[in-house]
Scaffold this motif. Structure first.
Motif, PDB file in Angstrom:
ATOM      1  N   VAL A  35      68.867  17.033   6.235  1.00 15.96           N
ATOM      2  CA  VAL A  35      69.269  16.473   7.532  1.00 15.96           C
ATOM      3  C   VAL A  35      69.702  15.020   7.369  1.00 15.96           C
ATOM      4  CG1 VAL A  35      68.468  15.867   9.846  1.00 15.96           C
ATOM      5  CG2 VAL A  35      67.875  18.094   8.864  1.00 15.96           C
ATOM      6  N   LEU A  72      72.816  13.641  10.304  1.00 11.41           N
ATOM      7  CA  LEU A  72      72.672  14.172  11.655  1.00 11.41           C
ATOM      8  C   LEU A  72      71.932  13.158  12.510  1.00 11.41           C
ATOM      9  CD1 LEU A  72      71.804  17.910  10.954  1.00 11.41           C
ATOM     10  CD2 LEU A  72      74.027  16.882  11.433  1.00 11.41           C
ATOM     11  N   ASP A  78      72.652  15.994  17.960  1.00 14.27           N
ATOM     12  CA  ASP A  78      73.535  16.883  17.211  1.00 14.27           C
ATOM     13  C   ASP A  78      72.976  18.302  17.295  1.00 14.27           C
ATOM     14  OD1 ASP A  78      75.342  14.933  16.457  1.00 14.27           O
ATOM     15  OD2 ASP A  78      74.521  14.680  14.432  1.00 14.27           O
ATOM     16  N   GLU A  79      73.854  19.271  17.363  1.00 19.93           N
ATOM     17  CA  GLU A  79      73.440  20.658  17.545  1.00 19.93           C
ATOM     18  C   GLU A  79      73.187  21.354  16.216  1.00 19.93           C
ATOM     19  OE1 GLU A  79      75.205  23.261  20.718  1.00 19.93           O
ATOM     20  OE2 GLU A  79      75.970  24.288  18.928  1.00 19.93           O
ATOM     21  N   TRP A 106      63.888  15.070  14.012  1.00 14.29           N
ATOM     22  CA  TRP A 106      65.144  14.327  14.079  1.00 14.29           C
ATOM     23  C   TRP A 106      65.740  14.344  15.487  1.00 14.29           C
ATOM     24  CZ3 TRP A 106      67.379  11.426  10.257  1.00 14.29           C
ATOM     25  CH2 TRP A 106      66.793  11.516   9.009  1.00 14.29           C
ATOM     26  N   LEU A 119      67.063  16.732  17.186  1.00 15.13           N
ATOM     27  CA  LEU A 119      68.320  17.465  17.235  1.00 15.13           C
ATOM     28  C   LEU A 119      68.305  18.450  18.392  1.00 15.13           C
ATOM     29  CD1 LEU A 119      68.510  18.130  13.412  1.00 15.13           C
ATOM     30  CD2 LEU A 119      69.776  16.400  14.700  1.00 15.13           C
TER      31      LEU A 119
END
Length: 145
Positions: free
Chosen positions: A38, A43, A47-48, A66, A68
């Protein structure tokens, strides 16, 4: 001497999983390895990422840490032949990473890695449950474990 031993171990793992020599990194855990991927992809929160509903907490924890946007492909209650359909339903144009186990720790299902490689989205494969249990050839699969 310690570095030489680590090098020998990396080479042995590369031979075991059919990976190119010099492509193996040793980490203290699967979670640490997932975090390294990651971070390497840069990322950012929001973010997807697409993963599945049969993932180990070590992978999910890394994704959530993170911050995400995690989309879940529901594969647990589907026949193995329909797992790819579940991922295709979850992948969007915003998807930056697909992060999945090769073999689900909860069900033993083998996920469609080769097919996911062709989706042209970065792919993180957690191979902790597959290596040693089923034959693994990273170059044949076209991905990095």
């Amino acid at each position: 001497e310690w570095n030489a031993l680590r090098g020998e171990l990396r080479d042995a793992v590369a031979r075991l999983i059919g990976a190119p020599t010099g492509s193996i990194a040793l980490t203290t855990s699967t979670t640490e390895g997932c975090n390294a991927v990651v971070a390497g992809l840069r990322l950012r929160p929001g973010d997807e990422v697409v993963t599945s509903d049969v993932e180990h907490p070590g992978l999910l924890g890394a994704l959530r840490a993170w911050e995400l946007d995690v989309r879940i492909a529901s594969v647990r209650d589907r026949p193995a032949a329909e797992a790819l359909d579940a991922f295709d339903e979850a992948i969007t144009p915003r998807t930056r990473l697909i992060a999945v186990s090769h073999v689900a720790w909860t069900t033993g299902a083998v996920l469609p890695i080769r097919e996911l490689v062709s989706r042209e989205v970065a792919l993180l494969v957690d191979g902790a449950q597959s290596v040693g249990a089923i034959p693994v050839d990273v170059e044949e699969l076209g991905c990095v474990f």
